[in-house]
Write a protein that holds these residues in place. Structure first.
Motif, PDB file in Angstrom:
ATOM      1  N   THR A 106       5.129  -7.412  -0.835  1.00 44.95           N
ATOM      2  CA  THR A 106       4.276  -8.469  -0.286  1.00 44.95           C
ATOM      3  C   THR A 106       2.905  -7.899   0.071  1.00 44.95           C
ATOM      4  O   THR A 106       1.862  -8.501  -0.221  1.00 44.95           O
ATOM      5  N   LYS A 107       2.915  -6.715   0.697  1.00 42.78           N
ATOM      6  CA  LYS A 107       1.667  -6.041   1.037  1.00 42.78           C
ATOM      7  C   LYS A 107       0.902  -5.644  -0.226  1.00 42.78           C
ATOM      8  O   LYS A 107      -0.329  -5.780  -0.298  1.00 42.78           O
ATOM      9  N   ILE A 109       0.968  -7.114  -3.148  1.00 42.67           N
ATOM     10  CA  ILE A 109       0.371  -8.315  -3.739  1.00 42.67           C
ATOM     11  C   ILE A 109      -0.947  -8.636  -3.040  1.00 42.67           C
ATOM     12  O   ILE A 109      -1.960  -8.927  -3.699  1.00 42.67           O
ATOM     13  N   ASP A 110      -0.958  -8.556  -1.719  1.00 46.34           N
ATOM     14  CA  ASP A 110      -2.187  -8.824  -0.956  1.00 46.34           C
ATOM     15  C   ASP A 110      -3.287  -7.836  -1.337  1.00 46.34           C
ATOM     16  O   ASP A 110      -4.448  -8.233  -1.545  1.00 46.34           O
ATOM     17  N   LEU A 111      -2.939  -6.548  -1.417  1.00 43.07           N
ATOM     18  CA  LEU A 111      -3.927  -5.523  -1.760  1.00 43.07           C
ATOM     19  C   LEU A 111      -4.448  -5.715  -3.186  1.00 43.07           C
ATOM     20  O   LEU A 111      -5.644  -5.550  -3.443  1.00 43.07           O
ATOM     21  N   THR A 112      -3.554  -6.069  -4.097  1.00 40.88           N
ATOM     22  CA  THR A 112      -3.947  -6.260  -5.493  1.00 40.88           C
ATOM     23  C   THR A 112      -4.873  -7.461  -5.636  1.00 40.88           C
ATOM     24  O   THR A 112      -5.841  -7.420  -6.410  1.00 40.88           O
ATOM     25  N   LYS A 113      -4.594  -8.519  -4.913  1.00 44.64           N
ATOM     26  CA  LYS A 113      -5.459  -9.701  -4.954  1.00 44.64           C
ATOM     27  C   LYS A 113      -6.869  -9.364  -4.477  1.00 44.64           C
ATOM     28  O   LYS A 113      -7.866  -9.861  -5.018  1.00 44.64           O
ATOM     29  N   LYS A 114      -6.969  -8.506  -3.470  1.00 41.88           N
ATOM     30  CA  LYS A 114      -8.269  -8.176  -2.885  1.00 41.88           C
ATOM     31  C   LYS A 114      -9.015  -7.102  -3.666  1.00 41.88           C
ATOM     32  O   LYS A 114     -10.238  -7.175  -3.835  1.00 41.88           O
TER      33      LYS A 114
END
Length: 244
Positions: A106-107, A109-114
């Motif tokens: 989950t973390k 995914i957040d980092l990859t999106k940013k």
């Protein structure tokens, strides 16, 4: 490193040295792994090999200096450290692995999106191989993302090969059918110890679609045995490699 050993074999020692440096500055090859790499043992006492090993600390520092986003890299390293700690003890693994893997991805995914994909995160994604191509939050995000990044040439075309091979092998286990590899026998996804390929006639075509060279190339580099029904004209190899 395999390419460096070939360069040494061809007496192109300067090329070999440059490749050895790149294995550190681009991929952060560990010192011991580089020093003990099997294909490089005949050249371990060469001036070039010894010089690269002597420069290891400086080349390692160059890798860190050239990181696109050091802060994200360190965040990923923290997730990997947690991932590995949970796996050091079987009892802890049984209790916490699923929860930890879910929180980590989950973390991620957040980092990859940013910030985009960080190659060191591969291990975190690999722990979700059992649900590859299924309708879950992990692959609903990562599969289209990775496929788009491959189209942009930001991620290697063979990135998903291990996942496809693992999925293929798992399906054969469930259905108790004959297990045959889709792309390569040299894969973490080869969970059943595959020794045969599916549809030999179209094997090189499938390999090319995921950025892998003709199987004949593996035969030259690794001295692997070619399937009896495999046909290839070696005169086409250079052209096929140039057009991957």
């Amino acid at each position: 490193m395999e390419a460096a050993s070939i360069a040494f074999r061809l007496n192109k020692n300067k090329v070999a040295k440059d490749l050895l440096k790149q294995s550190i500055t681009r991929q952060l090859a560990p010192f011991e792994f580089l020093r003990d790499f099997k294909s490089l043992q005949p050249y371990k006492n060469s001036v070039e090999m010894q010089d690269v090993l002597a420069q290891y600390d400086n080349l390692e520092n160059q890798y860190y200096r050239e990181l696109k986003n050091p802060a994200v890299y360190m965040e990923i390293q923290k997730l990997i450290a947690l991932d590995q700690i949970v796996r050091e003890n079987d009892q802890i693994f049984d209790k916490l692995a699923q929860k930890t893997d879910s929180a980590n991805i989950t973390k991620l995914i957040d980092l990859t999106k940013k910030y985009g994909w960080e190659s060191r995160a591969w291990l975190l994604l690999w722990h979700h191989r059992t649900s590859f191509k299924e309708n879950d939050f992990v692959w609903n995000f990562f599969l289209p993302y990775i496929e788009e990044e491959i189209k942009k040439d930001n991620i290697n075309k063979d990135f998903l090969v291990d996942f496809y091979e693992f999925k293929n092998g798992s399906n054969h286990l469930v259905t108790n059918t004959k297990n045959e590899a889709l792309f390569t026998l040299i894969s973490l996804g080869n969970i059943n110890g595959n020794k045969n390929y599916s549809d030999i006639t179209n094997l090189d075509r499938r390999r090319k679609s995921v950025g892998l060279p003709p199987l004949y190339f593996d035969h030259l580099i690794y001295n692997t045995e070619l399937p009896k029904d495999y046909q290839y004209n070696p005169e086409n190899l250079l052209s096929d490699l140039n057009n991957l």
